[in-house]
Each structure stands twice: as structure tokens, then as C-alpha cells.
Design a protein around this motif. Structure first.
Motif, PDB file in Angstrom:
ATOM      1  N   THR A   1     -36.345  35.419 -36.042  1.00 26.59           N
ATOM      2  CA  THR A   1     -34.960  35.079 -35.695  1.00 26.59           C
ATOM      3  C   THR A   1     -34.602  35.515 -34.280  1.00 26.59           C
ATOM      4  N   SER A   2     -35.337  36.474 -33.741  1.00 27.57           N
ATOM      5  CA  SER A   2     -35.068  36.891 -32.358  1.00 27.57           C
ATOM      6  C   SER A   2     -35.578  35.875 -31.344  1.00 27.57           C
TER       7      SER A   2
ATOM      8  N   ILE B   1     -41.756  36.253 -25.460  1.00 29.75           N
ATOM      9  CA  ILE B   1     -41.784  35.293 -26.565  1.00 29.75           C
ATOM     10  C   ILE B   1     -43.123  35.344 -27.290  1.00 29.75           C
ATOM     11  N   ILE B   2     -44.201  35.452 -26.527  1.00 29.81           N
ATOM     12  CA  ILE B   2     -45.528  35.420 -27.149  1.00 29.81           C
ATOM     13  C   ILE B   2     -45.790  36.689 -27.958  1.00 29.81           C
ATOM     14  N   LEU B   3     -45.196  37.826 -27.561  1.00 37.93           N
ATOM     15  CA  LEU B   3     -45.334  39.039 -28.358  1.00 37.93           C
ATOM     16  C   LEU B   3     -44.566  38.914 -29.678  1.00 37.93           C
ATOM     17  N   ILE B   4     -43.433  38.205 -29.655  1.00 39.78           N
ATOM     18  CA  ILE B   4     -42.697  37.954 -30.899  1.00 39.78           C
ATOM     19  C   ILE B   4     -43.549  37.111 -31.844  1.00 39.78           C
ATOM     20  N   VAL B   5     -44.184  36.071 -31.302  1.00 41.36           N
ATOM     21  CA  VAL B   5     -45.049  35.200 -32.112  1.00 41.36           C
ATOM     22  C   VAL B   5     -46.222  35.999 -32.679  1.00 41.36           C
TER      23      VAL B   5
ATOM     24  N   PRO C   1     -35.131  44.264 -32.672  1.00 45.32           N
ATOM     25  CA  PRO C   1     -35.333  43.210 -31.671  1.00 45.32           C
ATOM     26  C   PRO C   1     -34.387  42.028 -31.839  1.00 45.32           C
ATOM     27  N   THR C   2     -34.082  41.650 -33.087  1.00 41.52           N
ATOM     28  CA  THR C   2     -33.151  40.538 -33.300  1.00 41.52           C
ATOM     29  C   THR C   2     -31.756  40.894 -32.807  1.00 41.52           C
ATOM     30  N   GLU C   3     -31.299  42.109 -33.127  1.00 42.35           N
ATOM     31  CA  GLU C   3     -29.989  42.540 -32.658  1.00 42.35           C
ATOM     32  C   GLU C   3     -29.964  42.686 -31.144  1.00 42.35           C
ATOM     33  N   ALA C   4     -31.072  43.177 -30.560  1.00 40.53           N
ATOM     34  CA  ALA C   4     -31.146  43.294 -29.105  1.00 40.53           C
ATOM     35  C   ALA C   4     -31.088  41.914 -28.446  1.00 40.53           C
TER      36      ALA C   4
END
Length: 432
Positions: free
Chosen positions: A62-63, A159-163, A245-248
Motif C-alpha cells: 500500500t505504500s 520503489i524497488i525495495l518495497i517490491v 512505511p505506509t504511514e510515512a
């Protein structure tokens, strides 16, 4: 079907669909369907539905759209131009002078963008005309931008670290913190190379331009405060433990909207364009992840990952030899696929053998991103090369030649990180 026949067949299907112009996500789905039909009697449609739903309904993802939206808002604001103007006075005494603005500007913008292509395009639109008009060497002006633009993959929010975190069920907060020190190390290496080059080629660096007084430097510094404040709000809230991370990401979007509104650079049309661009990018990534999720399960039915892991295990490679082999593998993959596709396509197969070798999965995420960064500046499919081709009008191979020294520095960074893993693991270790 025998594995010796099935594996080449799947590779042919993958490259044939990509060569035909099929979107990467759909190409991965096609390969998965072929694998399911030829190697299993399980209902492919049921496996597809359940795996895609499970792969995309992950809270950590969701982030992703929020960070993408934050970057799109900032691209359309005056923040990037203010950042360039704010950095320029502080580089005038360094060997190489304004060439350092490419490195510093990309590092700062990567910390509020998360996208390598967006970082390269935004800084490039400002710096390339400015540097060439002042007589800076074109080779290094474009090369530094190509190399530094890759910071968008490593410096959080990436973005790639989130993935990667969503695909491997690793903590995104720890991955973000793990990327900070290696990102700063890489920026210092690039700036060090610029200084060495300038000292060896003094005739190719324009003379110092006087005229900046302390008052102008102070005003320039004040123009940097908004971006520094936004970085501190996003990364600091994660490190302090007050936000996930999502809230950030939500904090980042709110801050970006406030900054864009305060500068008068965000119209309703710009707001709509940013939202649309973020939606398109998020959907593109979602299609890739859906295809990779299905392909991962399909490959499990074929037995190819188990056979590959057993083959590598029988080779008895040391951790360093394994990392060297994976580096070559990812560089070759990067010549044909973009970074996110590489991660979602390979990580589920490779991570088990990596952890079996005693390699920390958080550290491996940073290693993987560093190697994938190389793919951004390697032809024929180097996204940073495509962006710079549009900005400069140079052909892909010429830009790749300009970027070659920074490709070498990325290789050195991978070696340093492999020998000293605490560079990436120290900061996450402080997170309670």
C-alpha cells in the motif's frame, strides 16, 4: 516433459512474447500458462486466480502508490529547480565544480522520489542544458547523470525495495534503513571520481565563476530546506518508530502537496496529471507482480527451481563465488529486462539458495538493488539510457559509453559491500 526440454521452451516463449511487444506482466503470465499446461495437471485458471490475489493483497504494497504519487507531485513542482539552485553555490570550490550537482541533486531527489527514471529525467532536464552552456565536458556531464540517476533505486523511499520486501516478506523499514549508508557511499565514490578526473583534466573544467557572496549562499541554502525537511519527515518518522512505511508515504504525499501549493506550482490540472501518472505507474508494476506471482507458482510445478538449487548446491560454491555468479547473471538479465521485472521474476527462486548459503536477506536486498542499478545503464534495455537519449539527443551506445566509468564504480561498490556487509546491516540493526 523433461526439464532439459522444458526450460529452453519457457525461455523461447518469454523472449518471443517480449519481442512481439507484449507487456512484461502479460508475457510472464503467458510463460506461466505454458509451464502449467506442459508440466502439471492442476487447473491453471484456479492457480492463477488464487496466486495473483494472494500476491497483490499484501499490506506493505500500500505504500507503493503513495511514494510514486509523492514523486510525481514533486516533479511538477518548483522543488527540483530550487534544489539545483541551492546546491550549485556549495560545489564551486570542489574540483569538477557543477558536475557534483548531478550527484548531489540525484541523491537528494532520489530520497523523495523512489524512482530511478524520474530522478534522471528531473535532474537531467535542468543540469544538462546548464552544464553544456557553461562549457563542461559533455562526456562527464551526461555520464555522471546516467550513473547518479540510479540512486532512485537504492536511496529510500525506493520503489524497488518495497517490491523486494513484499515479495520476500522482509521488513520494508529495515530495507529502507539498509539502503541509506550504501547510497551515501556510492554518492561519495561518484564525487571522488569527478574530483580525480577534474584534477587530471584541468583544461576540461571551466574556470571558477566569481560573484557568489555569503548572502547568496545563505539564500541558496534556504532553498534546500524544503526538500531536506521532507526527507527528514519521511525517513525520520520510520527510523523513530512513529510511522510505518505506509504511514510515512502518506506523510510524504501530504508534505509534497503542501510544498507544491506553497510555491504556487500545483494547479488542479497538475494535481490530476500527477495522480494519473502515479496510477499508470502503479498499475504497470502491479501487472508485473501479478505475472511474476503466477509464474513463480508455475515454475514450482515444473521442478526447475528445485533442480537449479540442487545443481548450484552440488557445485559447492562459497558465498563469495555464489555472489559473483549472481552478479554476472543479474547484469545479463538487466540487458533485457527492467529492474522491477528482474526482482519479481528471480527473487523467489534465488532467495532460498542465498539464505541456505548464510547470506542475510536484508543485505541481499541491497546487493540485488546495487546490481540491478547497473541494468539501468546497460544497453539494449537501460531505462536511464532511454531517458537521457530523449534529453540529449545522443544515441544509446554513446550514452552507455559515457556511463561506463560509473558502471565500473557500481561494480566496485558491490565488491565493497560484499566484503563489508555491515555497511548495509549496521543501521537496520539499530531499529528496535
Amino acid at each position: 516433459m523433461e526439464l532439459a526440454t522444458l526450460a529452453p521452451l519457457l525461455l523461447v516463449v518469454l523472449f518471443a512474447t517480449l519481442a512481439a511487444g507484449l507487456w512484461i506482466g502479460f508475457a510472464l503470465i503467458a510463460v506461466g500458462l505454458v509451464a502449467m499446461v506442459t508440466a502439471s495437471s492442476a487447473p491453471a485458471e484456479l492457480v492463477f486466480a488464487t496466486r495473483v490475489w494472494g500476491g497483490l493483497t499484501v499490506w506493505d504494497l500500500t505504500s507503493l502508490p503513495m511514494f510514486i504519487w509523492m514523486g510525481e507531485i514533486l516533479v511538477r513542482s518548483r522543488l527540483s529547480s530550487d534544489m539545483f539552485a541551492g546546491l550549485a553555490p556549495f560545489t564551486r570550490y570542489l574540483p569538477g565544480r557543477l558536475l557534483h550537482v548531478n550527484v548531489l541533486g540525484c541523491a537528494l531527489f532520489a530520497a523523495v522520489s523512489g524512482s530511478s527514471a524520474a530522478t534522471t529525467a528531473t535532474i537531467g532536464r535542468m543540469s544538462v542544458p546548464e552544464l553544456t552552456s557553461r562549457g563542461y565536458d559533455k562526456t562527464l556531464a551526461i555520464g555522471t547523470l546516467a550513473g547518479s540517476g540510479t540512486f532512485g533505486f537504492l536511496i529510500p523511499p525506493s520503489i524497488i525495495l518495497i517490491v523486494y520486501g513484499a515479495a520476500t516478506e522482509q521488513s520494508i523499514a529495515r530495507l529502507f534503513l539498509a539502503g541509506l549508508v550504501p547510497g551515501l557511499m556510492l554518492a561519495l565514490m561518484f564525487s571522488g571520481f569527478i574530483m580525480a578526473w577534474a584534477l587530471l583534466n584541468p583544461s576540461k573544467t571551466p574556470d571558477y565563476e566569481p560573484g557568489e557572496d555569503d548572502g547568496q549562499s545563505l539564500r541558496a541554502f534556504l532553498r534546500l530546506l524544503p526538500v531536506v525537511g521532507l526527507i527528514a519527515a519521511v525517513i525520520g518518522s520510520i527510523y523513530a518508530g512513529v510511522a510505518s512505511p505506509t504511514e510515512a508515504a502518506v506523510i510524504g504525499v501530504a508534505g509534497a502537496l503542501i510544498l507544491a501549493s506553497a510555491t504556487g506550482a500545483m494547479s488542479w490540472r497538475g494535481f490530476a496529471d500527477a495522480l494519473q501518472a502515479a496510477t499508470v505507474t502503479t498499475c504497470m508494476i502491479a501487472f508485473i507482480m501479478a505475472g511474476a506471482a503466477f509464474l513463480t507458482v508455475a515454475m514450482g510445478y515444473t521442478g526447475i527451481p528445485r533442480a537449479l538449487a540442487a545443481w548450484i548446491g552440488e557445485m559447492g560454491l562459497s558465498p563469495y563465488a555464489l555472489l559473483a555468479a549472481l552478479t554476472v547473471f543479474f547484469i545479463v538479465m538487466g540487458m533485457f529486462l527492467d529492474g522491477i521485472s528482474i526482482v519479481v521474476l528471480t527473487v523467489s527462486i534465488i532467495l532460498p539458495m542465498v539464505t541456505e548459503a548464510g547470506i542475510d536477506p536484508i543485505w541481499f536486498g541491497i546487493f540485488l538493488v546495487l546490481v540491478v542499478e547497473m541494468s539501468q545503464i546497460t544497453p539494449p534495455v537501460g531505462f536511464n539510457l532511454f531517458v537521457l537519449q530523449k534529453i540529449t539527443g545522443e544515441d544509446i551506445l554513446t550514452i552507455a559509453r559515457y556511463a561506463a566509468p560509473f558502471f565500473g564504480l557500481l561494480c566496485v561498490a558491490v565488491a565493497i559491500l560484499s566484503v563489508f556487509p555491515q555497511i548495509a546491516l549496521w543501521l537496520p540493526g539499530t531499529l528496535n
